[in-house]
Design a protein around this motif. Structure first.
Motif, PDB file in Angstrom:
ATOM      1  N   PHE A  94       1.608 -17.883   2.442  1.00 46.39           N
ATOM      2  CA  PHE A  94       2.501 -16.725   2.369  1.00 46.39           C
ATOM      3  C   PHE A  94       2.352 -16.056   1.013  1.00 46.39           C
ATOM      4  N   LEU A  95       2.298 -14.730   1.021  1.00 50.81           N
ATOM      5  CA  LEU A  95       2.070 -13.968  -0.197  1.00 50.81           C
ATOM      6  C   LEU A  95       3.088 -12.833  -0.275  1.00 50.81           C
ATOM      7  N   GLY A  96       3.733 -12.715  -1.412  1.00 44.96           N
ATOM      8  CA  GLY A  96       4.668 -11.627  -1.662  1.00 44.96           C
ATOM      9  C   GLY A  96       4.422 -11.026  -3.034  1.00 44.96           C
ATOM     10  N   SER A  97       4.930  -9.819  -3.254  1.00 46.11           N
ATOM     11  CA  SER A  97       4.691  -9.159  -4.534  1.00 46.11           C
ATOM     12  C   SER A  97       5.805  -8.182  -4.844  1.00 46.11           C
ATOM     13  N   VAL A  98       6.053  -8.010  -6.128  1.00 42.55           N
ATOM     14  CA  VAL A  98       6.937  -6.966  -6.653  1.00 42.55           C
ATOM     15  C   VAL A  98       6.233  -6.365  -7.858  1.00 42.55           C
ATOM     16  N   GLY A  99       6.478  -5.078  -8.104  1.00 42.24           N
ATOM     17  CA  GLY A  99       5.802  -4.444  -9.226  1.00 42.24           C
ATOM     18  C   GLY A  99       6.402  -3.108  -9.576  1.00 42.24           C
ATOM     19  N   GLY A 100       5.865  -2.535 -10.629  1.00 38.18           N
ATOM     20  CA  GLY A 100       6.317  -1.238 -11.100  1.00 38.18           C
ATOM     21  C   GLY A 100       5.314  -0.654 -12.062  1.00 38.18           C
ATOM     22  N   GLY A 101       5.393   0.663 -12.243  1.00 36.34           N
ATOM     23  CA  GLY A 101       4.474   1.330 -13.154  1.00 36.34           C
ATOM     24  C   GLY A 101       4.662   2.831 -13.114  1.00 36.34           C
ATOM     25  N   PHE A 102       3.620   3.542 -13.511  1.00 35.03           N
ATOM     26  CA  PHE A 102       3.670   5.002 -13.617  1.00 35.03           C
ATOM     27  C   PHE A 102       2.509   5.611 -12.846  1.00 35.03           C
ATOM     28  N   ARG A 103       2.799   6.765 -12.274  1.00 38.36           N
ATOM     29  CA  ARG A 103       1.771   7.579 -11.622  1.00 38.36           C
ATOM     30  C   ARG A 103       1.778   8.953 -12.275  1.00 38.36           C
ATOM     31  N   VAL A 104       0.641   9.344 -12.845  1.00 32.72           N
ATOM     32  CA  VAL A 104       0.489  10.646 -13.497  1.00 32.72           C
ATOM     33  C   VAL A 104      -0.387  11.500 -12.596  1.00 32.72           C
TER      34      VAL A 104
ATOM     35  N   MET B 115      -4.984  14.752  -7.208  1.00 32.25           N
ATOM     36  CA  MET B 115      -5.489  13.645  -8.010  1.00 32.25           C
ATOM     37  C   MET B 115      -4.355  13.037  -8.826  1.00 32.25           C
ATOM     38  N   ALA B 116      -4.419  11.724  -8.992  1.00 30.48           N
ATOM     39  CA  ALA B 116      -3.386  11.026  -9.756  1.00 30.48           C
ATOM     40  C   ALA B 116      -3.998   9.798 -10.395  1.00 30.48           C
ATOM     41  N   LEU B 117      -3.400   9.379 -11.500  1.00 32.71           N
ATOM     42  CA  LEU B 117      -3.778   8.169 -12.222  1.00 32.71           C
ATOM     43  C   LEU B 117      -2.620   7.184 -12.134  1.00 32.71           C
ATOM     44  N   ARG B 118      -2.916   5.924 -11.811  1.00 35.14           N
ATOM     45  CA  ARG B 118      -1.879   4.902 -11.649  1.00 35.14           C
ATOM     46  C   ARG B 118      -2.097   3.760 -12.644  1.00 35.14           C
ATOM     47  N   LEU B 119      -1.002   3.356 -13.282  1.00 36.39           N
ATOM     48  CA  LEU B 119      -0.988   2.194 -14.176  1.00 36.39           C
ATOM     49  C   LEU B 119       0.221   1.349 -13.779  1.00 36.39           C
ATOM     50  N   GLU B 120      -0.033   0.139 -13.277  1.00 36.46           N
ATOM     51  CA  GLU B 120       1.039  -0.685 -12.735  1.00 36.46           C
ATOM     52  C   GLU B 120       0.864  -2.142 -13.161  1.00 36.46           C
ATOM     53  N   VAL B 121       1.965  -2.876 -13.056  1.00 36.69           N
ATOM     54  CA  VAL B 121       1.975  -4.322 -13.247  1.00 36.69           C
ATOM     55  C   VAL B 121       2.639  -4.937 -12.023  1.00 36.69           C
ATOM     56  N   ARG B 122       1.976  -5.902 -11.401  1.00 37.49           N
ATOM     57  CA  ARG B 122       2.494  -6.539 -10.190  1.00 37.49           C
ATOM     58  C   ARG B 122       2.478  -8.052 -10.350  1.00 37.49           C
ATOM     59  N   ASP B 123       3.491  -8.650  -9.765  1.00 42.97           N
ATOM     60  CA  ASP B 123       3.608 -10.106  -9.768  1.00 42.97           C
ATOM     61  C   ASP B 123       3.435 -10.597  -8.339  1.00 42.97           C
ATOM     62  N   GLN B 124       2.305 -11.242  -8.076  1.00 43.70           N
ATOM     63  CA  GLN B 124       2.050 -11.807  -6.753  1.00 43.70           C
ATOM     64  C   GLN B 124       2.530 -13.260  -6.729  1.00 43.70           C
ATOM     65  N   VAL B 125       3.359 -13.536  -5.757  1.00 47.12           N
ATOM     66  CA  VAL B 125       3.953 -14.871  -5.607  1.00 47.12           C
ATOM     67  C   VAL B 125       3.419 -15.479  -4.312  1.00 47.12           C
ATOM     68  N   TYR B 126       2.875 -16.696  -4.393  1.00 47.52           N
ATOM     69  CA  TYR B 126       2.377 -17.348  -3.189  1.00 47.52           C
ATOM     70  C   TYR B 126       2.687 -18.836  -3.250  1.00 47.52           C
ATOM     71  N   THR B 127       2.947 -19.374  -2.075  1.00 47.73           N
ATOM     72  CA  THR B 127       3.248 -20.798  -1.961  1.00 47.73           C
ATOM     73  C   THR B 127       1.953 -21.597  -2.093  1.00 47.73           C
ATOM     74  N   ALA B 128       2.074 -22.748  -2.694  1.00 48.47           N
ATOM     75  CA  ALA B 128       0.889 -23.565  -2.945  1.00 48.47           C
ATOM     76  C   ALA B 128       1.187 -25.014  -2.533  1.00 48.47           C
ATOM     77  N   ARG B 129       0.450 -25.464  -1.545  1.00 45.70           N
ATOM     78  CA  ARG B 129       0.527 -26.855  -1.126  1.00 45.70           C
ATOM     79  C   ARG B 129      -0.883 -27.294  -0.736  1.00 45.70           C
ATOM     80  N   VAL B 130      -1.337 -28.359  -1.357  1.00 44.83           N
ATOM     81  CA  VAL B 130      -2.688 -28.852  -1.127  1.00 44.83           C
ATOM     82  C   VAL B 130      -2.585 -30.186  -0.411  1.00 44.83           C
ATOM     83  N   ASP B 131      -2.796 -30.189   0.899  1.00 46.98           N
ATOM     84  CA  ASP B 131      -2.852 -31.419   1.687  1.00 46.98           C
ATOM     85  C   ASP B 131      -4.123 -31.482   2.533  1.00 46.98           C
ATOM     86  N   ARG B 132      -4.922 -30.394   2.473  1.00 45.47           N
ATOM     87  CA  ARG B 132      -6.215 -30.356   3.157  1.00 45.47           C
ATOM     88  C   ARG B 132      -7.209 -29.584   2.280  1.00 45.47           C
ATOM     89  N   VAL B 133      -8.439 -30.017   2.275  1.00 46.44           N
ATOM     90  CA  VAL B 133      -9.522 -29.329   1.573  1.00 46.44           C
ATOM     91  C   VAL B 133     -10.645 -29.125   2.564  1.00 46.44           C
TER      92      VAL B 133
END
Length: 372
Positions: free
Chosen positions: A260-270, A276-294
């Motif tokens: 599962f993957l989720g994200s929140v973020g924010g920034g500016f669009r000029v 045409m537009a320029l985007r500068l953003e910061v995002r935090d991607q959150v994902y669950t991590a469980r290793v029981d199989r390789v």
């Protein structure tokens, strides 16, 4: 006796006209008993005050209109006198405002020059770099599609592929020097992700660019959810010597499935112009991590693979689960002569103590957009 009285009467009658014709300048002598006249002192004249109109009766509270409070003048630091305007360019209007005229100051925020409602936006982020890498490092490319349902609200679909994802130099140094490393779940790597979400633009404004262009900018906030593919480092990059020659064996990664993957973020669009537009953003991607199989293999599968390696039994006859990709642990690399069966022990160690965690991949996004 009677004749004497008559003579006196005639004498008095003759003297009366003479007294009446006496000159006016001759004043009669005042009597000794008459009061002496006193000359009055001159009075000081008071200034004449204008007459005030009679006070009208006060209106009732119900009929009295509300009185607006006095408006204080706006404070300004500019000089009160007008500056001389001699250059012709000071009269030129830049987007409707004389920006070069020293006598004009624009204090009004106008409406947005370009509306977003009902438009499509394609955004390419050539470089996405993780900025909080403690045990992991990610560099990739992202592509976002946004449909602006309203002026300040849009629907978004985003994809991202990390063409470089590896454990951090700090974690690799621990493995090389002290044979220790972070738990597999804490060092889980994100390979790609797909999300659907929303984007809002609560604030917007404009600023002058090189004194002759007005650029439009917006504060953007976004959020979404989806799925991401993860992997874990099984074996770091090593050097292998064969027949007196040294070969560099690349790192080996194992697939740990979708999370599962989720994200929140924010920034500016000029925005430059209409499309045409320029985007500068910061995002935090959150994902669950469980290793029981390789590579789809569980702890029981790795135990059977290790037994089959010792006995020489083909892996296809070991009765492994259908998800176990045993082919990745069999054979020899023709270039480096690396035996893949040596990785069975490493995979067994990763799933021997299942670990779980929630990872935050904070990344910087820099890209450009096309609106239509």
């Amino acid at each position: 006796m009677r004749s004497t009285s008559l003579f006196a009467f005639l004498l008095a009658a003759a003297a009366a006209p003479a007294l009446a014709q006496a000159p006016a300048s001759e004043k009669p002598t005042p009597s000794e008993t008459a009061p002496i006249p006193v000359k009055p002192e001159p009075r000081q004249q008071r200034p004449i005050e204008p007459e005030q109109p009679a006070a009208e009766p006060a209106p009732s509270v119900e009929s009295q209109p509300p009185v607006a409070p006095p408006v204080a003048p706006l404070a300004t630091s500019e000089p009160t006198g007008l500056q001389p305007v001699s250059a012709p360019e000071e009269q030129v209007l830049v987007n409707g405002a004389p920006l070069h005229n020293p006598n004009v100051s624009v204090h009004v925020v106008q409406k947005k020059r370009f509306a977003d409602e009902g438009r499509h936006e394609l955004t390419l982020y050539p470089m996405v770099a993780q900025v909080n890498g403690r045990f992991t490092e990610h560099f990739g490319t992202a592509f976002h599609y946004t449909y602006h349902l309203q002026e300040n609200f849009g629907l978004q679909l985003s994809t991202q592929y990390n063409w470089y994802s590896n454990e951090s130099l700090f974690n690799l140094e621990l493995i090389d020097k002290v044979r220790e490393q972070a738990q597999a779940a804490s060092a889980l790597l994100l390979l790609w992700g797909v999300q659907a979400g929303v984007e809002v633009t609560p604030l917007y404004g404009k600023f002058a660019f090189y004194d002759n262009h007005l650029l439009q900018f917006s504060l953007v906030l976004s959020g979404g959810a989806g799925l991401g593919s993860t992997r874990v480092l099984v074996r770091p990059e090593v050097s292998n010597e064969v027949d007196g020659k040294t070969f560099t064996v690349p790192a080996r990664f194992g697939d740990t499935g979708s999370k599962f993957l989720g994200s929140v973020g924010g920034g500016f669009r000029v925005q430059f112009g209409d499309s045409m537009a320029l985007r500068l953003e910061v995002r935090d991607q959150v994902y669950t991590a469980r290793v029981d199989r390789v590579d789809g293999c569980s702890l029981q599968d790795f135990q059977k693979l290790e037994d089959g390696r010792s006995s020489g039994t083909p892996f296809s006859e070991l009765g492994l689960t259908g998800s176990c990709q045993y082919q990745r642990f069999d054979g020899v690399d023709p270039k480096t002569h690396k035996n893949y069966r040596e990785d069975i022990v490493l995979g067994k160690d990763l799933v021997g103590n299942p670990s779980s965690d929630v990872l935050n991949n904070l990344s910087f996004y820099g890209g450009f957009s096309l609106l239509f």
